[in-house]
Design a protein around this motif. Sequence first.
Motif, PDB file in Angstrom:
ATOM      1  N   ASP A 232      25.532  57.673 -92.415  1.00 13.58           N
ATOM      2  CA  ASP A 232      26.687  57.372 -93.261  1.00 13.58           C
ATOM      3  C   ASP A 232      26.460  56.127 -94.108  1.00 13.58           C
ATOM      4  OD1 ASP A 232      28.673  59.181 -93.250  1.00 13.58           O
ATOM      5  OD2 ASP A 232      29.970  58.164 -91.814  1.00 13.58           O
ATOM      6  N   SER A 233      25.751  55.146 -93.515  1.00  9.66           N
ATOM      7  CA  SER A 233      25.599  53.857 -94.191  1.00  9.66           C
ATOM      8  C   SER A 233      24.252  53.246 -93.833  1.00  9.66           C
ATOM      9  CB  SER A 233      26.725  52.898 -93.778  1.00  9.66           C
ATOM     10  OG  SER A 233      26.709  52.696 -92.362  1.00  9.66           O
ATOM     11  N   SER A 234      23.849  52.259 -94.619  1.00  7.58           N
ATOM     12  CA  SER A 234      22.608  51.538 -94.365  1.00  7.58           C
ATOM     13  C   SER A 234      22.873  50.034 -94.465  1.00  7.58           C
ATOM     14  CB  SER A 234      21.544  51.943 -95.383  1.00  7.58           C
ATOM     15  OG  SER A 234      20.384  51.185 -95.241  1.00  7.58           O
ATOM     16  N   PRO A 235      22.783  49.286 -93.339  1.00 16.97           N
ATOM     17  CA  PRO A 235      22.465  49.747 -91.988  1.00 16.97           C
ATOM     18  C   PRO A 235      23.634  50.512 -91.370  1.00 16.97           C
ATOM     19  CG  PRO A 235      23.020  47.427 -91.933  1.00 16.97           C
ATOM     20  CD  PRO A 235      23.019  47.833 -93.384  1.00 16.97           C
ATOM     21  N   SER A 236      23.333  51.308 -90.355  1.00 16.07           N
ATOM     22  CA  SER A 236      24.380  52.084 -89.695  1.00 16.07           C
ATOM     23  C   SER A 236      25.224  51.188 -88.792  1.00 16.07           C
ATOM     24  CB  SER A 236      23.756  53.202 -88.853  1.00 16.07           C
ATOM     25  OG  SER A 236      23.177  52.671 -87.671  1.00 16.07           O
TER      26      SER A 236
ATOM     27  N   PHE B   9      11.011  43.002 -73.599  1.00 19.54           N
ATOM     28  CA  PHE B   9      10.507  44.374 -73.705  1.00 19.54           C
ATOM     29  C   PHE B   9      11.377  45.348 -72.930  1.00 19.54           C
ATOM     30  CE2 PHE B   9       8.113  42.016 -70.559  1.00 19.54           C
ATOM     31  CZ  PHE B   9       7.623  42.858 -69.578  1.00 19.54           C
ATOM     32  N   GLY B  10      11.649  46.472 -73.623  1.00 20.65           N
ATOM     33  CA  GLY B  10      12.522  47.482 -73.060  1.00 20.65           C
ATOM     34  C   GLY B  10      12.800  48.561 -74.091  1.00 20.65           C
ATOM     35  N   ASP B  11      13.924  49.240 -73.904  1.00 20.73           N
ATOM     36  CA  ASP B  11      14.367  50.276 -74.841  1.00 20.73           C
ATOM     37  C   ASP B  11      15.412  49.658 -75.768  1.00 20.73           C
ATOM     38  OD1 ASP B  11      15.300  52.442 -76.203  1.00 20.73           O
ATOM     39  OD2 ASP B  11      16.048  53.539 -74.461  1.00 20.73           O
ATOM     40  N   PHE B  12      14.967  49.243 -76.945  1.00 18.35           N
ATOM     41  CA  PHE B  12      15.857  48.612 -77.914  1.00 18.35           C
ATOM     42  C   PHE B  12      16.710  49.640 -78.641  1.00 18.35           C
ATOM     43  CE2 PHE B  12      12.520  45.601 -77.160  1.00 18.35           C
ATOM     44  CZ  PHE B  12      13.109  44.356 -77.267  1.00 18.35           C
ATOM     45  N   ASN B  13      16.337  50.901 -78.527  1.00 18.39           N
ATOM     46  CA  ASN B  13      17.009  51.978 -79.255  1.00 18.39           C
ATOM     47  C   ASN B  13      17.000  51.742 -80.760  1.00 18.39           C
ATOM     48  OD1 ASN B  13      17.963  54.383 -77.929  1.00 18.39           O
ATOM     49  ND2 ASN B  13      19.167  53.044 -76.591  1.00 18.39           N
ATOM     50  N   PHE B  14      16.048  50.931 -81.235  1.00 20.00           N
ATOM     51  CA  PHE B  14      15.897  50.756 -82.680  1.00 20.00           C
ATOM     52  C   PHE B  14      15.698  52.128 -83.318  1.00 20.00           C
ATOM     53  CE2 PHE B  14      13.812  46.262 -82.348  1.00 20.00           C
ATOM     54  CZ  PHE B  14      15.060  45.691 -82.174  1.00 20.00           C
ATOM     55  N   ARG B  15      16.372  52.362 -84.445  1.00 19.53           N
ATOM     56  CA  ARG B  15      16.220  53.621 -85.166  1.00 19.53           C
ATOM     57  C   ARG B  15      15.757  53.337 -86.588  1.00 19.53           C
ATOM     58  NH1 ARG B  15      18.554  57.511 -81.595  1.00 19.53           N
ATOM     59  NH2 ARG B  15      18.543  56.335 -79.634  1.00 19.53           N
ATOM     60  N   LEU B  16      15.163  54.326 -87.187  1.00 18.74           N
ATOM     61  CA  LEU B  16      14.809  54.200 -88.599  1.00 18.74           C
ATOM     62  C   LEU B  16      16.092  54.128 -89.419  1.00 18.74           C
ATOM     63  CD1 LEU B  16      11.886  56.793 -88.886  1.00 18.74           C
ATOM     64  CD2 LEU B  16      11.812  54.397 -88.161  1.00 18.74           C
ATOM     65  N   ASP B  17      15.997  53.534 -90.588  1.00 24.36           N
ATOM     66  CA  ASP B  17      17.139  53.498 -91.514  1.00 24.36           C
ATOM     67  C   ASP B  17      17.397  54.943 -91.944  1.00 24.36           C
ATOM     68  OD1 ASP B  17      18.917  53.240 -93.569  1.00 24.36           O
ATOM     69  OD2 ASP B  17      17.777  51.721 -94.659  1.00 24.36           O
ATOM     70  N   THR B  18      18.288  55.619 -91.207  1.00 24.28           N
ATOM     71  CA  THR B  18      18.433  57.070 -91.342  1.00 24.28           C
ATOM     72  C   THR B  18      18.870  57.494 -92.735  1.00 24.28           C
ATOM     73  OG1 THR B  18      19.094  57.044 -89.012  1.00 24.28           O
ATOM     74  CG2 THR B  18      19.324  59.113 -90.174  1.00 24.28           C
ATOM     75  N   LEU B  19      19.809  56.773 -93.315  1.00 27.29           N
ATOM     76  CA  LEU B  19      20.296  57.140 -94.651  1.00 27.29           C
ATOM     77  C   LEU B  19      19.152  57.107 -95.670  1.00 27.29           C
ATOM     78  CD1 LEU B  19      22.506  57.819 -96.676  1.00 27.29           C
ATOM     79  CD2 LEU B  19      23.060  55.374 -96.814  1.00 27.29           C
ATOM     80  N   SER B  20      18.385  56.014 -95.683  1.00 26.27           N
ATOM     81  CA  SER B  20      17.279  55.890 -96.643  1.00 26.27           C
ATOM     82  C   SER B  20      16.209  56.942 -96.378  1.00 26.27           C
ATOM     83  CB  SER B  20      16.659  54.493 -96.558  1.00 26.27           C
ATOM     84  OG  SER B  20      17.616  53.506 -96.881  1.00 26.27           O
ATOM     85  N   LEU B  21      15.916  57.187 -95.098  1.00 28.24           N
ATOM     86  CA  LEU B  21      14.893  58.169 -94.760  1.00 28.24           C
ATOM     87  C   LEU B  21      15.314  59.572 -95.190  1.00 28.24           C
ATOM     88  CD1 LEU B  21      12.247  58.983 -93.339  1.00 28.24           C
ATOM     89  CD2 LEU B  21      13.569  59.229 -91.235  1.00 28.24           C
ATOM     90  N   VAL B  22      16.546  59.935 -94.908  1.00 29.03           N
ATOM     91  CA  VAL B  22      17.048  61.261 -95.273  1.00 29.03           C
ATOM     92  C   VAL B  22      16.994  61.444 -96.786  1.00 29.03           C
ATOM     93  CG1 VAL B  22      19.145  62.686 -95.390  1.00 29.03           C
ATOM     94  CG2 VAL B  22      18.450  61.657 -93.216  1.00 29.03           C
ATOM     95  N   GLN B  23      17.368  60.412 -97.523  1.00 32.39           N
ATOM     96  CA  GLN B  23      17.303  60.498 -98.984  1.00 32.39           C
ATOM     97  C   GLN B  23      15.876  60.746 -99.453  1.00 32.39           C
ATOM     98  OE1 GLN B  23      19.118  56.746 -99.972  1.00 32.39           O
ATOM     99  NE2 GLN B  23      21.186  57.610-100.119  1.00 32.39           N
ATOM    100  N   ASN B  24      14.921  60.105 -98.786  1.00 34.08           N
ATOM    101  CA  ASN B  24      13.515  60.271 -99.155  1.00 34.08           C
ATOM    102  C   ASN B  24      12.982  61.655 -98.781  1.00 34.08           C
ATOM    103  OD1 ASN B  24      10.433  59.962 -98.145  1.00 34.08           O
ATOM    104  ND2 ASN B  24      10.806  58.669 -99.935  1.00 34.08           N
ATOM    105  N   LEU B  25      13.339  62.131 -97.579  1.00 36.34           N
ATOM    106  CA  LEU B  25      12.847  63.430 -97.110  1.00 36.34           C
ATOM    107  C   LEU B  25      13.416  64.592 -97.926  1.00 36.34           C
ATOM    108  CD1 LEU B  25      13.068  63.019 -93.201  1.00 36.34           C
ATOM    109  CD2 LEU B  25      11.034  62.797 -94.643  1.00 36.34           C
ATOM    110  N   SER B  26      14.570  64.354 -98.552  1.00 42.26           N
ATOM    111  CA  SER B  26      15.273  65.467 -99.202  1.00 42.26           C
ATOM    112  C   SER B  26      15.308  65.364-100.729  1.00 42.26           C
ATOM    113  CB  SER B  26      16.710  65.527 -98.673  1.00 42.26           C
ATOM    114  OG  SER B  26      17.401  64.317 -98.968  1.00 42.26           O
TER     115      SER B  26
END
Length: 396
Positions: free
Chosen positions: A189-193, A223-240
């Motif tokens: 929906d937004s960047s950053p989410s 160190f652990g599971d940061f649950n960092f995600r890619l900038d989904t909005l920007s990535l989706v725009q690029n993939l599509s």
Amino acid sequence: MEIYTDVLLVTANVGSLFDNVGEIEGDWLREFSTVHKYKPRFIALHFQEVGGKDYTSNMDHAENFFRTIETSPGMADFDRACVYIDNVFKSDSFTALGSMYYIHKSLKNIQQYDFNVKEFKAVSGCNKYVGSLEGVTTVEKEKFPKNFWPDFKWSRKGYMRTRWIIHNQPLDLVNIHLFHDASNLIACDSSPSVYSTNRKTALKYVISRISDSSYSPVPFFLFGDFNFRLDTLSLVQNLSTSADLQTVKMVKNKDSSNEVEKIIFKEKDNDHKVLLHIETKLFAYLHQAVFRENNGKELLKYDKEIYEFHEIITEEDIQFPPSYPYSEDNTKPTQYMNTRCPAWCDRILMSHGVKDIIHRPENGERNVVYNTLGSNVCMGDHKPVFLRFTLKTIAH
């Protein structure tokens, strides 16, 4: 005189090991045993989601899993241990974190900090703490406050810290588990989410807690599971970029506004194949290999969540594919599930001061290894991530 100590740090979200009891564990343990080729003298294992989603039923199995690690042949020469397993799921402070530290018999000069009396003490024997960990003075544990994500379910997320001295060099080792993306639709929906913003709040909190003046700040590994995600909005725009967009909306009732139920991108040619299909818990991209090609290097530019902290923390270069979400089908160990956009969730970060005490030979020999475990083996939905390095200290 400089003293060198080989160290191994490992982080692993083991939730799916317990949700698929027996199916993955054997291969996981065999793959884990390969770390002994690095001949570490100090091993730190940080686990998240101990017990899995059904932790009320799986905690007994978790203890057997840890016992198997402790009694494995590779651990025979580690004569001291400190183990902390937070397993009281009825407690309001439950984090499902587990931290295990093993000391080789050849490593003599090591001490652990007591946060109550504020002094270091020699480590002897096997010190195992299983429970809520309240009252255990050699560990500091905290579940994140509920108001960190008031709009989402309050879950078992938090951090656990221990402090050590290895040959006169103090270090904090912090196990951490941050909040995940609950919906792919909201994430793009937004960047950053909104999820990224919540993780930033929590990480800032942890860094401030381990850097405050309650205990003199020292160099740290986080160190652990940061649950960092890619900038989904920007990535989706690029993939599509070469696709047609279609959104499907659902109406809860006649008075509510339309909510997006799914987003579908179809190729403009190639028989209008579905290129990308996104729902709350679906992220299906036609050309999934892009996440693995060249270790996902082209996607690192979308890995932005660590940027805000570059003045405080750093990381070895990432040269492995996104660590999550891998298939839990043991016949598809290199394939991602179509549930989330692949991302580097599992990380080993460090304060800038640590860079000065990691030994890097002048002859160019590569003695720092930052990688995943089990690249061709099913390890669950998260591939464990490890850092092998040589700690450089000065003898007093």
